[in-house]
Write a protein that holds these residues in place. Sequence first.
Motif, PDB file in Angstrom:
ATOM      1  N   ASP A 143       0.850  -1.191   0.000  1.00  0.00           N
ATOM      2  CA  ASP A 143       0.000   0.000   0.000  1.00  0.00           C
ATOM      3  C   ASP A 143       0.892   1.248   0.000  1.00  0.00           C
ATOM      4  O   ASP A 143       1.688   1.451   0.922  1.00  0.00           O
ATOM      5  CB  ASP A 143      -0.879  -0.033   1.259  1.00  0.00           C
ATOM      6  CG  ASP A 143      -1.902   1.097   1.273  1.00  0.00           C
ATOM      7  OD1 ASP A 143      -1.577   2.208   0.807  1.00  0.00           O
ATOM      8  OD2 ASP A 143      -3.021   0.875   1.758  1.00  0.00           O
ATOM      9  N   ALA A 144       0.753   2.088  -0.999  1.00  0.00           N
ATOM     10  CA  ALA A 144       1.617   3.261  -1.142  1.00  0.00           C
ATOM     11  C   ALA A 144       1.398   4.288  -0.034  1.00  0.00           C
ATOM     12  O   ALA A 144       2.317   5.033   0.308  1.00  0.00           O
ATOM     13  CB  ALA A 144       1.394   3.917  -2.510  1.00  0.00           C
ATOM     14  N   ASP A 145       0.196   4.338   0.533  1.00  0.00           N
ATOM     15  CA  ASP A 145      -0.071   5.294   1.609  1.00  0.00           C
ATOM     16  C   ASP A 145       0.578   4.850   2.915  1.00  0.00           C
ATOM     17  O   ASP A 145       1.103   5.661   3.672  1.00  0.00           O
ATOM     18  CB  ASP A 145      -1.583   5.449   1.818  1.00  0.00           C
ATOM     19  CG  ASP A 145      -2.250   6.141   0.639  1.00  0.00           C
ATOM     20  OD1 ASP A 145      -1.585   6.985   0.000  1.00  0.00           O
ATOM     21  OD2 ASP A 145      -3.418   5.836   0.348  1.00  0.00           O
ATOM     22  N   LYS A 146       0.532   3.537   3.179  1.00  0.00           N
ATOM     23  CA  LYS A 146       1.073   3.020   4.438  1.00  0.00           C
ATOM     24  C   LYS A 146       2.568   2.724   4.349  1.00  0.00           C
ATOM     25  O   LYS A 146       3.299   2.883   5.326  1.00  0.00           O
ATOM     26  CB  LYS A 146       0.330   1.742   4.847  1.00  0.00           C
ATOM     27  CG  LYS A 146      -1.105   1.962   5.268  1.00  0.00           C
ATOM     28  CD  LYS A 146      -1.824   0.652   5.499  1.00  0.00           C
ATOM     29  CE  LYS A 146      -1.198  -0.143   6.596  1.00  0.00           C
ATOM     30  NZ  LYS A 146      -1.908  -1.401   6.865  1.00  0.00           N
ATOM     31  N   TYR A 147       3.009   2.256   3.180  1.00  0.00           N
ATOM     32  CA  TYR A 147       4.405   1.835   3.025  1.00  0.00           C
ATOM     33  C   TYR A 147       4.999   2.489   1.765  1.00  0.00           C
ATOM     34  O   TYR A 147       5.290   1.817   0.779  1.00  0.00           O
ATOM     35  CB  TYR A 147       4.490   0.305   2.909  1.00  0.00           C
ATOM     36  CG  TYR A 147       3.638  -0.425   3.909  1.00  0.00           C
ATOM     37  CD1 TYR A 147       3.958  -0.446   5.257  1.00  0.00           C
ATOM     38  CD2 TYR A 147       2.485  -1.104   3.498  1.00  0.00           C
ATOM     39  CE1 TYR A 147       3.174  -1.122   6.177  1.00  0.00           C
ATOM     40  CE2 TYR A 147       1.692  -1.784   4.405  1.00  0.00           C
ATOM     41  CZ  TYR A 147       2.037  -1.790   5.746  1.00  0.00           C
ATOM     42  OH  TYR A 147       1.257  -2.450   6.652  1.00  0.00           O
ATOM     43  N   PRO A 148       5.149   3.815   1.759  1.00  0.00           N
ATOM     44  CA  PRO A 148       5.522   4.533   0.531  1.00  0.00           C
ATOM     45  C   PRO A 148       6.857   4.099  -0.073  1.00  0.00           C
ATOM     46  O   PRO A 148       6.969   3.939  -1.284  1.00  0.00           O
ATOM     47  CB  PRO A 148       5.571   5.996   0.984  1.00  0.00           C
ATOM     48  CG  PRO A 148       5.750   5.938   2.473  1.00  0.00           C
ATOM     49  CD  PRO A 148       5.001   4.731   2.910  1.00  0.00           C
ATOM     50  N   HIS A 149       7.868   3.886   0.768  1.00  0.00           N
ATOM     51  CA  HIS A 149       9.186   3.535   0.229  1.00  0.00           C
ATOM     52  C   HIS A 149       9.186   2.108  -0.310  1.00  0.00           C
ATOM     53  O   HIS A 149       9.795   1.829  -1.349  1.00  0.00           O
ATOM     54  CB  HIS A 149      10.257   3.711   1.307  1.00  0.00           C
ATOM     55  CG  HIS A 149      10.294   5.086   1.881  1.00  0.00           C
ATOM     56  ND1 HIS A 149      10.606   6.203   1.134  1.00  0.00           N
ATOM     57  CD2 HIS A 149      10.009   5.552   3.130  1.00  0.00           C
ATOM     58  CE1 HIS A 149      10.546   7.276   1.890  1.00  0.00           C
ATOM     59  NE2 HIS A 149      10.176   6.909   3.103  1.00  0.00           N
ATOM     60  N   ALA A 150       8.501   1.214   0.391  1.00  0.00           N
ATOM     61  CA  ALA A 150       8.406  -0.164  -0.100  1.00  0.00           C
ATOM     62  C   ALA A 150       7.615  -0.216  -1.403  1.00  0.00           C
ATOM     63  O   ALA A 150       7.967  -0.952  -2.336  1.00  0.00           O
ATOM     64  CB  ALA A 150       7.738  -1.049   0.956  1.00  0.00           C
ATOM     65  N   ALA A 151       6.547   0.585  -1.517  1.00  0.00           N
ATOM     66  CA  ALA A 151       5.729   0.607  -2.735  1.00  0.00           C
ATOM     67  C   ALA A 151       6.525   1.158  -3.915  1.00  0.00           C
ATOM     68  O   ALA A 151       6.453   0.622  -5.031  1.00  0.00           O
ATOM     69  CB  ALA A 151       4.476   1.455  -2.502  1.00  0.00           C
ATOM     70  N   ARG A 152       7.307   2.213  -3.657  1.00  0.00           N
ATOM     71  CA  ARG A 152       8.137   2.801  -4.715  1.00  0.00           C
ATOM     72  C   ARG A 152       9.162   1.788  -5.208  1.00  0.00           C
ATOM     73  O   ARG A 152       9.337   1.583  -6.409  1.00  0.00           O
ATOM     74  CB  ARG A 152       8.818   4.063  -4.165  1.00  0.00           C
ATOM     75  CG  ARG A 152       9.795   4.739  -5.110  1.00  0.00           C
ATOM     76  CD  ARG A 152      11.236   4.373  -4.772  1.00  0.00           C
ATOM     77  NE  ARG A 152      11.535   4.631  -3.380  1.00  0.00           N
ATOM     78  CZ  ARG A 152      12.533   4.045  -2.736  1.00  0.00           C
ATOM     79  NH1 ARG A 152      13.296   3.155  -3.350  1.00  0.00           N
ATOM     80  NH2 ARG A 152      12.780   4.323  -1.461  1.00  0.00           N
ATOM     81  N   TRP A 153       9.819   1.112  -4.267  1.00  0.00           N
ATOM     82  CA  TRP A 153      10.817   0.105  -4.637  1.00  0.00           C
ATOM     83  C   TRP A 153      10.171  -1.072  -5.389  1.00  0.00           C
ATOM     84  O   TRP A 153      10.697  -1.518  -6.396  1.00  0.00           O
ATOM     85  CB  TRP A 153      11.509  -0.389  -3.363  1.00  0.00           C
ATOM     86  CG  TRP A 153      12.293  -1.646  -3.545  1.00  0.00           C
ATOM     87  CD1 TRP A 153      13.574  -1.777  -3.995  1.00  0.00           C
ATOM     88  CD2 TRP A 153      11.828  -2.977  -3.303  1.00  0.00           C
ATOM     89  NE1 TRP A 153      13.938  -3.090  -4.041  1.00  0.00           N
ATOM     90  CE2 TRP A 153      12.891  -3.856  -3.619  1.00  0.00           C
ATOM     91  CE3 TRP A 153      10.626  -3.514  -2.841  1.00  0.00           C
ATOM     92  CZ2 TRP A 153      12.774  -5.234  -3.494  1.00  0.00           C
ATOM     93  CZ3 TRP A 153      10.513  -4.884  -2.714  1.00  0.00           C
ATOM     94  CH2 TRP A 153      11.571  -5.736  -3.033  1.00  0.00           C
ATOM     95  N   TYR A 154       9.032  -1.543  -4.913  1.00  0.00           N
ATOM     96  CA  TYR A 154       8.366  -2.698  -5.526  1.00  0.00           C
ATOM     97  C   TYR A 154       8.011  -2.394  -6.990  1.00  0.00           C
ATOM     98  O   TYR A 154       8.234  -3.221  -7.880  1.00  0.00           O
ATOM     99  CB  TYR A 154       7.107  -3.034  -4.734  1.00  0.00           C
ATOM    100  CG  TYR A 154       6.447  -4.333  -5.148  1.00  0.00           C
ATOM    101  CD1 TYR A 154       6.762  -5.529  -4.513  1.00  0.00           C
ATOM    102  CD2 TYR A 154       5.511  -4.366  -6.178  1.00  0.00           C
ATOM    103  CE1 TYR A 154       6.161  -6.726  -4.890  1.00  0.00           C
ATOM    104  CE2 TYR A 154       4.908  -5.564  -6.561  1.00  0.00           C
ATOM    105  CZ  TYR A 154       5.241  -6.728  -5.916  1.00  0.00           C
ATOM    106  OH  TYR A 154       4.645  -7.904  -6.298  1.00  0.00           O
TER     107      TYR A 154
END
Length: 233
Positions: free
Chosen positions: A46-57
């Motif tokens: 989830d980009a709202d909750k985990y922005p850096h992980a979402a960007r990397w994924y």
Amino acid sequence: MGFTDLTSEIGLTLLTGFLSTRSYISGTAASQADVAVFKAVSSAPDADKYPHAARWYKHIASYEDEFATLPGDASLPFTAYGPGAVEVTLNPAKKEVAAEAAEEEDEDVDLFGSDDEEEDAEAARVREERLAEYRKKKENKPKVAAKSVVTMDVKPWDDETDMVALEASVRGIEKDGLVWGASQLIPVGFGIKKLQINLVVEDEKVSLDELQEEIQEFEDYVQSSDVIAMQKL
């Protein structure tokens, strides 16, 4: 330690925190480390909750057709990467060099002396000086603060409780060694929702029992609170 369950909230919180200061799991380009962790995540965070992980994924997904050609050891599991694990995984030779250096240092500093040889006064003085230097190094070595990632449930009285005010009150608690993270409202039935919130604490500075007592003091909003997950960083 390395990554653990990357499908859980705790795991994704660790991942997004880890990626807040880097673009890749290890090094400066996509590698088998990214592939292993990407596969362990299983779906886009989830980009709202985990922005850096979402960007990397999203970025690593663009390499999906090239996974087999990326550099690195494809046999390593995703648990080989993460906080405290990347440096050794990236360069295992570095660990061996460090071990050899430590062994050499131990050889240079004879802590026990020899039972078969008699020390003269000068040899004893040099030995004591080296022992003193060794102890000083050990004393001055910086200690890494132990931290934990915690997930906490905060339950309201009823469906009329102002959850915005409840969360604002909880986040208003400020302590040295406490960092509030992502949160969400989870339905529990009869129109009631509980606040589930993540936080990172320095173990020596923040007592979770005391923190929960402070949360309980918001009597207009809070019925109870529970620690539902905790993992060492």
